[in-house]
Design an enzyme around this catalytic site. Structure first.
Site, PDB file in Angstrom:
ATOM      1  N   TYR A   1     127.005  30.258 -43.915  1.00 58.04           N
ATOM      2  CA  TYR A   1     127.170  30.220 -45.700  1.00 58.04           C
ATOM      3  C   TYR A   1     126.620  30.524 -45.972  1.00 58.04           C
ATOM      4  CZ  TYR A   1     129.583  28.803 -49.530  1.00 58.04           C
ATOM      5  OH  TYR A   1     130.168  28.177 -50.897  1.00 58.04           O
TER       6      TYR A   1
ATOM      7  N   LEU B   1     129.015  22.070 -55.555  1.00 62.34           N
ATOM      8  CA  LEU B   1     130.448  21.496 -55.271  1.00 62.34           C
ATOM      9  C   LEU B   1     131.177  21.008 -56.680  1.00 62.34           C
ATOM     10  CD1 LEU B   1     131.257  19.947 -52.917  1.00 62.34           C
ATOM     11  CD2 LEU B   1     130.066  17.953 -53.169  1.00 62.34           C
TER      12      LEU B   1
ATOM     13  N   THR C   1     137.590  20.501 -56.545  1.00 60.69           N
ATOM     14  CA  THR C   1     138.886  21.638 -56.307  1.00 60.69           C
ATOM     15  C   THR C   1     139.888  20.257 -55.264  1.00 60.69           C
ATOM     16  OG1 THR C   1     138.344  22.610 -54.684  1.00 60.69           O
ATOM     17  CG2 THR C   1     137.792  23.651 -56.177  1.00 60.69           C
TER      18      THR C   1
ATOM     19  N   ASN D   1     136.143  36.506 -55.058  1.00 56.97           N
ATOM     20  CA  ASN D   1     136.513  34.921 -55.300  1.00 56.97           C
ATOM     21  C   ASN D   1     136.574  34.035 -53.721  1.00 56.97           C
ATOM     22  OD1 ASN D   1     136.880  32.007 -55.994  1.00 56.97           O
ATOM     23  ND2 ASN D   1     138.598  32.137 -55.596  1.00 56.97           N
TER      24      ASN D   1
HETATM   25  N1  LIG Z   1     135.002  24.451 -54.364  1.00 61.30           N
HETATM   26  C1  LIG Z   1     133.643  24.121 -54.073  1.00 61.30           C
HETATM   27  O1  LIG Z   1     132.950  23.153 -53.648  1.00 61.30           O
HETATM   28  C2  LIG Z   1     132.484  25.692 -54.190  1.00 61.30           C
HETATM   29  C3  LIG Z   1     131.081  25.640 -54.144  1.00 61.30           C
HETATM   30  C4  LIG Z   1     130.326  26.653 -54.423  1.00 61.30           C
HETATM   31  C5  LIG Z   1     131.023  27.771 -53.442  1.00 61.30           C
HETATM   32  N2  LIG Z   1     132.246  27.880 -54.131  1.00 61.30           N
HETATM   33  C6  LIG Z   1     133.153  29.150 -53.843  1.00 61.30           C
HETATM   34  O2  LIG Z   1     133.569  29.967 -54.544  1.00 61.30           O
HETATM   35  C7  LIG Z   1     134.790  30.324 -54.258  1.00 61.30           C
HETATM   36  C8  LIG Z   1     135.918  29.442 -54.221  1.00 61.30           C
HETATM   37  O3  LIG Z   1     136.005  28.022 -53.657  1.00 61.30           O
HETATM   38  P1  LIG Z   1     137.424  27.405 -53.467  1.00 61.30           P
HETATM   39  O4  LIG Z   1     137.276  26.354 -52.802  1.00 61.30           O
HETATM   40  O5  LIG Z   1     138.347  27.567 -54.937  1.00 61.30           O
HETATM   41  O6  LIG Z   1     137.595  28.462 -51.960  1.00 61.30           O
HETATM   42  P2  LIG Z   1     139.483  27.593 -51.675  1.00 61.30           P
HETATM   43  O7  LIG Z   1     138.576  27.438 -49.493  1.00 61.30           O
HETATM   44  O8  LIG Z   1     140.234  26.877 -52.350  1.00 61.30           O
HETATM   45  O9  LIG Z   1     140.637  28.728 -50.993  1.00 61.30           O
HETATM   46  C9  LIG Z   1     139.953  30.111 -50.433  1.00 61.30           C
HETATM   47  C10 LIG Z   1     141.061  30.621 -50.477  1.00 61.30           C
HETATM   48  O10 LIG Z   1     140.338  31.842 -50.226  1.00 61.30           O
HETATM   49  C11 LIG Z   1     141.987  32.585 -49.484  1.00 61.30           C
HETATM   50  N3  LIG Z   1     141.645  33.055 -47.693  1.00 61.30           N
HETATM   51  C12 LIG Z   1     141.191  32.633 -47.192  1.00 61.30           C
HETATM   52  N4  LIG Z   1     140.263  34.394 -46.113  1.00 61.30           N
HETATM   53  C13 LIG Z   1     140.681  35.036 -46.997  1.00 61.30           C
HETATM   54  C14 LIG Z   1     141.399  36.731 -46.318  1.00 61.30           C
HETATM   55  N5  LIG Z   1     140.659  36.825 -45.066  1.00 61.30           N
HETATM   56  N6  LIG Z   1     141.845  36.906 -46.802  1.00 61.30           N
HETATM   57  C15 LIG Z   1     142.291  37.028 -48.385  1.00 61.30           C
HETATM   58  N7  LIG Z   1     142.453  35.563 -48.913  1.00 61.30           N
HETATM   59  C16 LIG Z   1     141.691  34.351 -47.814  1.00 61.30           C
HETATM   60  C17 LIG Z   1     143.135  31.805 -48.635  1.00 61.30           C
HETATM   61  O11 LIG Z   1     143.913  31.344 -48.962  1.00 61.30           O
HETATM   62  C18 LIG Z   1     142.178  30.268 -50.077  1.00 61.30           C
HETATM   63  O12 LIG Z   1     143.393  30.643 -51.381  1.00 61.30           O
HETATM   64  C19 LIG Z   1     134.226  30.118 -52.639  1.00 61.30           C
HETATM   65  O13 LIG Z   1     133.645  32.072 -53.086  1.00 61.30           O
HETATM   66  C20 LIG Z   1     133.659  29.588 -52.433  1.00 61.30           C
HETATM   67  O14 LIG Z   1     132.871  30.288 -51.736  1.00 61.30           O
HETATM   68  C21 LIG Z   1     132.953  27.192 -54.429  1.00 61.30           C
END
Ligand SMILES: NC(=O)c1ccc[n+]([C@@H]2O[C@H](COP(=O)([O-])OP(=O)(O)OC[C@H]3O[C@@H](n4cnc5c(N)ncnc54)[C@H](O)[C@@H]3O)[C@@H](O)[C@H]2O)c1
Length: 248
Positions: free
Chosen positions: A153, A185, A188, A88
């Site tokens: 990205y 999107l 969160t 994730n």
């Molecule tokens: N939130 C959205 O709107 C959205 C939209 C499309 C895709 N996504 C995808 O869903 C996934 C989760 O998104 P989110 O918004 O909940 O993420 P977020 O940014 O809220 O959280 C990301 C987490 O990854 C951790 N992290 C970052 N670099 C790291 C590393 N090198 N090693 C270990 N941990 C690390 C951070 O500490 C954080 O806890 C991602 O892959 C994102 O691309 C999210």
């Protein structure tokens, strides 16, 4: 709901955001969960334990081979097996192409794509020996939309699709499925989403087939399904979960 009884799941990047919701859902369905994150995961742990779930966390930088190997070892030491890997973790950063530095490009690819390679390498031997495994990779609906200012990205998230398709063909014979979810999107309430939720969502909702914001729980439901025995015939696929912005 006990579809995941006796299963063990690793969820990367689950200290905050969508990952927290994944942990809660997987635990509610019976899985024991290991969070792998560089950030403090105590809030995520508390939320799962409050609902009676079993969860631990390990401090892991998912771009490190040594640390991802340690993640797998600690999970097996603590819970005895690895059934489900949810990659994730993800960086997100908007920038016009001409301003993206080579370092930023490499960092994006490393966190979003190397992580999938390394965590899968670490978890696969246990899944293979068990004859059961579920690898679930988080991608983004921006790969269908070609969203601007996200070349690094979108490229990394498109790479996830190639990984899933190719690996699925190799490991199906061991009872292991490999799938991706392209997420839209999601509300969160974290940066950059906290400001996007108010502004962009307002603009985005009319473009969706379903006129409500995607919630982390919407994605968690799909993660739980792909983690469960019910999805055993689905592999190498990419499921779009974005309210129908992209009609993939
Ligand atoms: N939130 C959205 O709107 C959205 C939209 C499309 C895709 N996504 C995808 O869903 C996934 C989760 O998104 P989110 O918004 O909940 O993420 P977020 O940014 O809220 O959280 C990301 C987490 O990854 C951790 N992290 C970052 N670099 C790291 C590393 N090198 N090693 C270990 N941990 C690390 C951070 O500490 C954080 O806890 C991602 O892959 C994102 O691309 C999210």
């Amino acid at each position: 709901m006990a579809r995941l009884q006796d299963r063990v799941a690793i969820v990367t990047g689950a200290a905050v955001g969508n990952g927290q919701a994944f942990c809660q859902r997987l635990a509610r369905e019976g899985a024991r969960v290991m969070i792998a994150d560089i950030a403090d995961a105590s809030e995520a742990i508390e939320k799962v334990r409050e609902q009676g779930g079993e969860i631990e966390a390990v401090h892991v930088d998912v771009t490190s081979e040594e640390q991802t190997q340690m993640m797998a070892r600690k999970t097996i030491e603590r819970f005895g097996r690895i059934d489900i890997l949810v990659n994730n973790v993800g960086l997100y950063h908007e920038e016009p192409f001409e301003l993206i530095s080579f370092d930023e490009w490499r960092r994006m690819l490393s966190v979003n794509l190397d992580s999938l390679f390394l965590t899968t390498k670490a978890a696969l031997p246990a899944m293979k020996s068990q004859g059961f495994g579920r690898i679930i990779a988080l991608s983004s609906d921006t790969i269908w939309l070609g969203t601007p200012y996200l070349v690094h990205y979108v490229t990394s998230k498109m790479g996830v699709i190639g990984f899933v398709r190719s690996l699925a063909s190799e490991v199906g014979k061991y009872g292991i499925t490999v799938n991706a979810i392209t997420v839209g999107l999601t509300a969160t309430q974290r940066p950059p989403n906290e400001k996007l939720v108010g502004s962009i969502l307002e603009h985005l909702l009319p473009q969706q087939a379903v006129h409500r914001a995607d919630e982390p729980e919407d994605i968690a439901a799909v993660v739980a399904f792909l983690a469960s025995p019910e999805s055993s015939i689905i592999s190498g696929q990419t499921l779009n979960v974005d309210g129908g912005v992209a009609r993939h």
